[in-house]
Structures are given as structure tokens and as C-alpha cells.
Scaffold this motif. Structure first.
Motif, PDB file in Angstrom:
ATOM      1  N   SER A  58       4.922   7.241   5.495  1.00 24.57           N
ATOM      2  CA  SER A  58       5.740   6.080   5.820  1.00 24.57           C
ATOM      3  C   SER A  58       6.549   5.618   4.598  1.00 24.57           C
ATOM      4  O   SER A  58       7.716   5.246   4.710  1.00 24.57           O
ATOM      5  N   ALA A  59       5.919   5.667   3.423  1.00 27.46           N
ATOM      6  CA  ALA A  59       6.613   5.281   2.187  1.00 27.46           C
ATOM      7  C   ALA A  59       7.820   6.186   1.953  1.00 27.46           C
ATOM      8  O   ALA A  59       8.921   5.718   1.656  1.00 27.46           O
ATOM      9  N   LEU A  60       7.611   7.491   2.121  1.00 29.08           N
ATOM     10  CA  LEU A  60       8.706   8.439   1.898  1.00 29.08           C
ATOM     11  C   LEU A  60       9.839   8.228   2.897  1.00 29.08           C
ATOM     12  O   LEU A  60      11.012   8.261   2.538  1.00 29.08           O
ATOM     13  N   GLU A  62       0.824  -1.210   0.000  1.00 31.52           N
ATOM     14  CA  GLU A  62       0.000   0.000   0.000  1.00 31.52           C
ATOM     15  C   GLU A  62       0.859   1.261   0.000  1.00 31.52           C
ATOM     16  O   GLU A  62       0.435   2.314  -0.465  1.00 31.52           O
ATOM     17  N   GLU A  63       2.111   1.135   0.499  1.00 29.65           N
ATOM     18  CA  GLU A  63       3.012   2.288   0.467  1.00 29.65           C
ATOM     19  C   GLU A  63       3.488   2.528  -0.970  1.00 29.65           C
ATOM     20  O   GLU A  63       3.549   3.662  -1.450  1.00 29.65           O
ATOM     21  N   TYR A  64       3.797   1.435  -1.617  1.00 27.14           N
ATOM     22  CA  TYR A  64       4.170   1.515  -3.036  1.00 27.14           C
ATOM     23  C   TYR A  64       3.021   2.142  -3.823  1.00 27.14           C
ATOM     24  O   TYR A  64       3.201   3.035  -4.654  1.00 27.14           O
ATOM     25  N   GLU A  65       1.816   1.646  -3.541  1.00 26.51           N
ATOM     26  CA  GLU A  65       0.619   2.103  -4.256  1.00 26.51           C
ATOM     27  C   GLU A  65       0.349   3.596  -4.016  1.00 26.51           C
ATOM     28  O   GLU A  65       0.003   4.330  -4.943  1.00 26.51           O
ATOM     29  N   ALA A  66       0.530   4.027  -2.774  1.00 26.18           N
ATOM     30  CA  ALA A  66       0.286   5.432  -2.438  1.00 26.18           C
ATOM     31  C   ALA A  66       1.228   6.335  -3.242  1.00 26.18           C
ATOM     32  O   ALA A  66       0.829   7.349  -3.806  1.00 26.18           O
ATOM     33  N   LEU A  67       2.484   5.909  -3.308  1.00 25.20           N
ATOM     34  CA  LEU A  67       3.490   6.663  -4.037  1.00 25.20           C
ATOM     35  C   LEU A  67       3.198   6.666  -5.540  1.00 25.20           C
ATOM     36  O   LEU A  67       3.305   7.686  -6.218  1.00 25.20           O
ATOM     37  N   ARG A  68       2.803   5.508  -6.029  1.00 24.87           N
ATOM     38  CA  ARG A  68       2.500   5.394  -7.449  1.00 24.87           C
ATOM     39  C   ARG A  68       1.341   6.320  -7.829  1.00 24.87           C
ATOM     40  O   ARG A  68       1.423   7.067  -8.815  1.00 24.87           O
ATOM     41  N   LEU A  69       0.271   6.271  -7.038  1.00 25.27           N
ATOM     42  CA  LEU A  69      -0.901   7.075  -7.365  1.00 25.27           C
ATOM     43  C   LEU A  69      -0.594   8.572  -7.330  1.00 25.27           C
ATOM     44  O   LEU A  69      -1.000   9.308  -8.225  1.00 25.27           O
ATOM     45  N   CYS A  70       0.144   8.998  -6.297  1.00 25.02           N
ATOM     46  CA  CYS A  70       0.415  10.432  -6.166  1.00 25.02           C
ATOM     47  C   CYS A  70       1.509  10.923  -7.095  1.00 25.02           C
ATOM     48  O   CYS A  70       1.329  11.897  -7.795  1.00 25.02           O
ATOM     49  N   ASP A  71       2.651  10.252  -7.079  1.00 23.89           N
ATOM     50  CA  ASP A  71       3.816  10.835  -7.727  1.00 23.89           C
ATOM     51  C   ASP A  71       4.119  10.263  -9.097  1.00 23.89           C
ATOM     52  O   ASP A  71       4.943  10.787  -9.818  1.00 23.89           O
ATOM     53  N   TYR A  72       3.442   9.188  -9.441  1.00 25.83           N
ATOM     54  CA  TYR A  72       3.642   8.660 -10.795  1.00 25.83           C
ATOM     55  C   TYR A  72       2.413   8.978 -11.636  1.00 25.83           C
ATOM     56  O   TYR A  72       2.526   9.535 -12.714  1.00 25.83           O
ATOM     57  N   GLY A 122       4.188  -7.606   1.243  1.00 19.95           N
ATOM     58  CA  GLY A 122       3.349  -7.600   2.441  1.00 19.95           C
ATOM     59  C   GLY A 122       2.540  -6.336   2.598  1.00 19.95           C
ATOM     60  O   GLY A 122       2.469  -5.502   1.709  1.00 19.95           O
ATOM     61  N   GLY A 123       1.915  -6.227   3.738  1.00 18.59           N
ATOM     62  CA  GLY A 123       1.111  -5.043   3.955  1.00 18.59           C
ATOM     63  C   GLY A 123       0.519  -4.999   5.328  1.00 18.59           C
ATOM     64  O   GLY A 123       0.744  -5.871   6.141  1.00 18.59           O
ATOM     65  N   LYS A 124      -0.211  -3.963   5.567  1.00 16.98           N
ATOM     66  CA  LYS A 124      -0.823  -3.777   6.874  1.00 16.98           C
ATOM     67  C   LYS A 124      -2.297  -3.475   6.715  1.00 16.98           C
ATOM     68  O   LYS A 124      -2.739  -3.031   5.669  1.00 16.98           O
ATOM     69  N   VAL A 125      -3.010  -3.689   7.806  1.00 12.44           N
ATOM     70  CA  VAL A 125      -4.409  -3.294   7.841  1.00 12.44           C
ATOM     71  C   VAL A 125      -4.491  -2.034   8.696  1.00 12.44           C
ATOM     72  O   VAL A 125      -3.908  -1.988   9.769  1.00 12.44           O
TER      73      VAL A 125
END
Ligand SMILES: [Zn+2]
Ligand SMILES: [Zn+2]
Lengths: 188, 105
Positions: free
Chosen positions: A75-77, A40-50, A94-97
Motif C-alpha cells: 500500500s505504501a508503494l 505504519e506505511e512510512y514505517e514499513a518503507l523505512r524499515l525495509c528500504d532505508y 494517521g493509521g489503521k488497525v
């Protein structure tokens, strides 16, 4: 009418790689340690900055609240900065809830409870009525295994019926349980 | 207000069931009318996905709170998004009667 159950997070495009390796360490030793980026951290970064969505849009796409999205993104940053500065490997898995509500414990009956209404504060125990309650440091993000994390909804292009995406089965091969049309991934 | 309690049996003497998704019975207690309703858990022996199915079942009864011994991670996040309050009570010898008395503090 039964309320619709919302899936917690949607990770629409899993990363194409499992991680990154640093090279050319000035210290002469390659660090074996790695920093793990959750999906989800990867995804957050992808959605915003890519993809260039703003936080509001991205949080909606991931089905999480704005504050939760902000935590994931921050957290991703932090992790990427750590890997860059310290020359660590980055793994993506992996990931978190994440929960949006705060948890409390009652001093009298010892029960735990959450506050689902963010805008109202909790003054007493919902079970015994005692006023001595304490905010409980319930880790409001918890590791969870990959399979559950990757749950996605697939939406029938014909009737709109949604069902869980089956891992390893391409969505385009799924057939709607309701009207038997071939499915597509829900991209909304 | 309606409150769901997970129960090991279908009487007021039954104890609280620690498992949310696979409890034996759900007790639905109405704090206004004081009425209790015991309903066998339809997902007790489900092969998989008992948790989310149980969330849907309990939510369909329009409850505001759920009292149980434990909620799984996935359950917690689902109930959280449905704005249903979770009350975790770990004393497994508590009877439904006692829980209801506590609610009527
Ligand atoms: Zn209490
Ligand atoms: Zn359909």
C-alpha cells in the motif's frame, strides 16, 4: 498464567516531516489533492528500504504478521507511485488497525464471528451450529486515531517490566513502576 | 471449552450486554461441565483503558471464545493476536439462557 498482550504495531521513529510537496508541474496547475501515507506505511518503507531489514524482520519489529506487513508495504508503494505519477502532495499522518483473521456471518442467527485459527477452516456457526455461513467482507483494516496508533512499549532496562510509552514524555524520564529504575525506549 | 458472554446482570434471565469492556458481568460458561460462573466486571467503572484491561481479565480465565454485542477496534486487534474467537451478536434482548441454549445446539 495470563497471556501477554501484544501491542499491534510499533512505530519506533515518527517521521521528521509532515509530508512532501511536488513542484514544477507541466500542466501549470499545482494539484491541491494529496495522498496520505499512514504512519505504519512510512514505517514499513523505512524499515525495509532505508534500514535494510527484510520483510520477516520488519514485520516482527512492527508486531504484525507477514501477510499484514506485505499489505502495508504494498500500500505504501502504491501511494507513493500515485503521488509521483500524478504530481500529488504526500501527507504522512494517521493509521489503521489491521486484523489477521477472516470474518464470517451466520445465515441463521445472523451473528458475526472471526476465525482466529488461520490454518483451520470454519465450517459452522460457533454459536448456533448452522452450516450456512458466509465470508463477510469485514474491512480488516480500519482507520484509527493517531494517539492510539502511536502506542509503544517502554521496557525497564533493569527488570524488563514493560509499560505504555507516554506521548510527550521522553522515555528516558519515565521511572519503572516496579523497581524505580529510569526507563529506556524498547527498541527490540 | 470455556466461553465468555457479556451480561447485563448476574442471572440466566439477564440479557447480553452490548458493551464488551464496560459490561456489568462476564458469564463464563464451560461447555463440558455446563457450569456457569457470573463475575462482576472489575473494569466496569475504570477511568480509561477498560477495553485492554477487560481483555486481559477475560484471557486470564482461559476462554476460547467471547460473545458480546460489539468489540472496539483496539479490542478486536488484541483478541485477534491472542487467538480468542469473537462472536458479535446484535440482538440485545437475548438472554444468557437463550445464548447458552444456542451454544448447545
Ligand atoms: Zn448461527
Ligand atoms: Zn524495573
Amino acid at each position: 498464567m495470563s497471556p501477554r498482550i501484544k501491542m499491534l504495531r510499533k512505530v519506533l521513529n515518527p517521521p521528521q516531516i509532515n509530508g512532501f510537496n511536488p513542484y514544477g508541474s507541466k500542466l501549470g496547475i499545482e494539484s491541491r489533492e494529496s495522498v496520505n501515507l499512514f504512519y505504519e506505511e512510512y514505517e514499513a518503507l523505512r524499515l525495509c528500504d532505508y534500514d535494510g531489514y527484510n520483510h520477516q524482520e520488519a514485520s516482527a519489529m512492527m508486531s504484525v504478521s507477514r501477510p499484514t506487513f506485505t499489505r502495508i508495504y504494498a500500500s505504501a508503494l502504491r501511494k507513493i507511485a500515485k503521488a509521483f505519477v500524478e504530481g500529488k502532495q504526500i501527507t504522512i499522518k494517521g493509521g489503521k488497525v489491521y486484523f489477521d483473521s477472516d470474518w464470517y456471518q451466520c445465515h441463521q442467527c445472523r451473528c458475526y464471528f472471526n476465525n482466529p485459527e488461520k490454518d483451520k477452516s470454519i465450517e459452522s456457526c460457533p454459536l448456533c451450529g448452522n452450516h450456512q455461513i458466509e465470508k463477510f467482507e469485514y474491512d480488516n483494516s480500519t482507520d484509527e486515531n493517531e494517539d492510539e496508533l502511536m502506542t509503544e512499549l517502554c521496557k525497564c532496562p533493569n527488570c524488563g517490566f514493560e509499560q505504555e510509552h507516554q506521548a510527550k514524555t521522553p522515555c528516558k524520564q519515565l521511572v519503572c513502576k516496579k523497581c524505580h529504575t529510569t526507563f529506556q525506549r524498547n527498541e527490540s | 471449552m470455556k466461553i465468555a458472554i457479556t451480561s447485563t446482570g448476574n442471572t440466566l434471565e439477564s440479557t447480553i450486554d452490548p458493551r464488551f469492556g464496560r459490561c456489568a458481568y462476564y458469564v463464563f460458561y464451560d461447555t463440558e461441565t455446563k457450569a456457569t460462573e457470573f463475575i462482576p466486571n472489575p473494569n466496569k467503572d475504570a477511568e480509561g483503558g477498560a477495553g485492554p484491561a477487560s481483555v486481559q481479565f477475560v484471557a486470564s480465565k482461559n476462554v476460547n471464545k467471547i460473545i458480546s454485542g460489539e468489540f472496539g477496534m483496539k479490542i478486536k486487534s488484541l483478541l485477534d493476536s491472542l487467538k480468542i474467537q469473537m462472536i458479535v451478536h446484535k440482538e440485545q434482548d437475548k438472554t444468557i439462557q437463550e445464548i447458552i441454549e444456542m451454544l448447545n445446539h
